[in-house]
Design an enzyme around this catalytic site. Sequence first.
Site, PDB file in Angstrom:
ATOM      1  CE  LYS A 133       1.510   4.946   8.394  1.00  0.00           C
ATOM      2  NZ  LYS A 133       1.386   4.117   7.181  1.00  0.00           N
ATOM      3  CE1 TYR A 167      -3.216   2.717   0.222  1.00  0.00           C
ATOM      4  CE2 TYR A 167      -1.938   3.256   2.507  1.00  0.00           C
ATOM      5  CZ  TYR A 167      -3.063   3.566   1.863  1.00  0.00           C
ATOM      6  OH  TYR A 167      -3.922   4.648   1.204  1.00  0.00           O
ATOM      7  CG  ASP A 204       6.011   3.189   1.082  1.00  0.00           C
ATOM      8  OD1 ASP A 204       6.079   4.292   1.794  1.00  0.00           O
ATOM      9  OD2 ASP A 204       4.523   3.732   0.336  1.00  0.00           O
TER      10      ASP A 204
END
Length: 411
Positions: free
Chosen positions: A251, A128, A223
């Site tokens: 994050k 994702y 990522d």
Amino acid sequence: MPGGVSSPVRAFRAVGGTPVVIAAGAGARVTDIDGREYWDYVQAWGPLIVGHAHPEVVRAVTNAARQGLGFGAPTPAEVELARLIVEALPSVARVRFVTSGTEAVMSALRLARAVTGRPLIVKFDGCYHGHADALLARAGSGLLTLGLPASPGVPAEVAALTVTLPFNDAESVRALFEARGEAAAVAIVEPVAGNMGVVPPAPGFLEELRERTSATASLLIFDEVITGFRLGWSGAQGRYGITPDLTCLGKIIGGGLPAAAYGGRADLMAQVAPEGPVYQAGTLSGHPLAMRAGAETLRLLRRPGAYERLEALGAALEAGLRDAAARRGLPLTINRVGSMLTPFFSPGPITDSPSAQRADTRAYARFFHEMLARGVLIPPSQFEAWFLSLAHDEVAVEETVRAADAALAQV
Ligand SMILES: *Cc1c(COP(=O)(O)O)cnc(C)c1O
């Protein structure tokens, strides 16, 4: 609010029931609005690697807030965070701050397409990368066919520019890059997948990807929105010794506040506006409170022993869960890298999206609710990572394992 939430997984659709509404968090624990307390393994889905409301982070943010809530101008805090990131990640010479992981990925892809002059994006099934159109694509019927939209609202023409390969399949990487590598702008991957549950890279997979993208002058994006500063000071790229061209962060670098970034080779980043022609901007980018929270979080992580402690906690939790499952005679496959792990209700091995999908999600749902009733909040989906923080300790792990032992008996 669709589903009663601001982001879909929070709605508990995968496990049934209604979401726990959180009033407060401190360290490894959260309290819901009815006053019930839980050991928390969601940790805001990854950012809170030092735990909820860490006093030093809160102090830094509070002090910053008194100085003003935003200026739309450079501030010392963003320079400090940029320095920490560049120091930590040898592949990142220069960095641009944005507000969400989605935005970081979207912007890195635009840059990759701009510098290569190619349209095609290669991604991996089960990874994702946020909800940008180009990445809401799923595999067509064959490896070399066009991608299909993974959500209504994504035009087929857009999805067709994304090729989806099976995760951990070096052979399909080789085949794709031999056939279409010259058209590929970029391959993007979660170096340790965290969004189909935790799935580590198979030996040779990331290496193949690095080699093939280099050979066709395509770019490689890691990522590391989850893994950056989680799997070590230099993230997954440090852990596995692979140097991507561009890296996406999010994050943890916001310490719980909205911040993300993309960065990489100096020559590539020089193409970003205003130095270069690739446009990308953001009113709230580099927000001073988020920059302070991120910088303070990274400073706590840089202290000696932080990652050793996270590793030890992860190992203890893994061992405890494994023993509990063995005692109950349940086939539980635990994938763990450092302080992120997923227990799959499956005999395993879990190496990619299809094997993850074979897990017994009903068993996970029952387990989730049994854990919740015992004061442990785990992700409300089989396909998410559990996160440990520096605020977890031996007591947290012991109580969690005891709860799991009892919960597994009910599954
Ligand atoms: C969370 C996540 C994103 C998206 O970040 P948002 O801040 O939710 O937009 C992108 N990539 C990975 C690997 C993620 O885990």
